[in-house]
Design an enzyme around this catalytic site. Sequence first.
Site, PDB file in Angstrom:
ATOM      1  N   ALA A 140       5.939   1.784   9.017  1.00 11.44           N
ATOM      2  CA  ALA A 140       5.823   2.720   8.649  1.00 11.44           C
ATOM      3  C   ALA A 140       4.460   3.060   9.483  1.00 11.44           C
ATOM      4  O   ALA A 140       3.261   3.337   9.653  1.00 11.44           O
ATOM      5  CB  ALA A 140       5.091   3.267   7.003  1.00 11.44           C
ATOM      6  N   GLY A 185      14.453   1.602   6.094  1.00 14.38           N
ATOM      7  CA  GLY A 185      15.235   2.603   6.335  1.00 14.38           C
ATOM      8  C   GLY A 185      15.921   2.577   7.490  1.00 14.38           C
ATOM      9  O   GLY A 185      16.144   2.882   8.744  1.00 14.38           O
ATOM     10  N   GLU A 208      12.796  -3.004   0.373  1.00 14.05           N
ATOM     11  CA  GLU A 208      11.917  -2.333   0.055  1.00 14.05           C
ATOM     12  C   GLU A 208      11.368  -2.863  -1.735  1.00 14.05           C
ATOM     13  O   GLU A 208      10.191  -2.945  -2.051  1.00 14.05           O
ATOM     14  CB  GLU A 208      12.282  -1.261  -0.788  1.00 14.05           C
ATOM     15  CG  GLU A 208      13.100   0.248   0.699  1.00 14.05           C
ATOM     16  CD  GLU A 208      14.442  -0.412   1.853  1.00 14.05           C
ATOM     17  OE1 GLU A 208      14.077   0.427   2.385  1.00 14.05           O
ATOM     18  OE2 GLU A 208      14.829  -1.711   1.410  1.00 14.05           O
TER      19      GLU A 208
END
Length: 338
Positions: A140, A185, A208
């Site tokens: 991220a 993702g 996740e």
Amino acid sequence: MAASLGGLGLLQGRVRLAAAAAAASSLSRPGPQGLVRGGAACSTTGRGYSSEAKGEEELRVRYLDEENQGIVVLGLNRSRAKNALNKNLIKMMSKAVDALKSDKKVRTVIFRSEVPGIFCADALCPVFVIEVSGMEWNGADLQERAKMHSSEVSSFVSKARATINEMANLPVPTIAAIDGTALGGGLELALACDIRVAASSAKMGLVETKLAIIPGAGGTQRLPRMIGVSLAKELIFSARIVDGEEAKSIGLVSHVVEQNESGDAAYRRALALAQEFLPQGPLAIRVAKLAINQGMEVDLVTGLAIEEACYAQTIPTKDRIEGLLAFKEKRPPRYKGE
């Protein structure tokens, strides 16, 4: 007059009518309500995307030419952040998809990474660092997301989910070329494509739950539809990461290839697949994708009605007549998407 690409814009309504009629006349239990939105094609071209994007752009959009004309390559290019999804990248992806769905010259879209060894590692959360094979992948944009309030995170994930759904609903075939790690993702991006090709060394997983969240961009829905409910639960509950070979064995990817020295073996295989699609009738492929996508969300009787409505759209086209003439004259057809 022959149907054009613009005429496909009316097909969604006709498909719904056919589905409703079939459901009303059938004694079987109706399927899920609300058909998946099938991207109707428009006549406008792409919005300002050059064939060769600048090197510093986080998303490179390339329109291939010559024997590959009609193939568009979307390349993730955030090397410092391992192609993690940030606000800017999501915005660029959304704009690119919006342009592609309204470009009648586009025949197939390939989604790949421009960063060696990584497809996209992203858990759609404020902080995501996971260890893979002894290396840390920052999945991220930590500086961006660390500053987000929880409400901002929800808004960001909603936008990412919507963008991935838009990609899934592109009216042309889409292929994910996974030459490196695809986590969270990143794997959800690949799941939204019609076909997935992976290098045997690639790593994939919906991880996740390791971070006390769940897949937020379609993973809990697309993965079980693809590999079965029980196995999908096992992979999500355990946050397990699989390589390309195992991904092929469980049906997560369609093709697995040995990685080459250039690190783009999956992309090369994806390009070869896209080349197989180019000679076929472009309208027929678009309508076939719509029929398959819509039909998979309903019962068989309704699905057959959807197929009938979609098939009817191909009958008055110039391409269909050209196909018959080409067969009669023993020559390759020259389809124009009309």
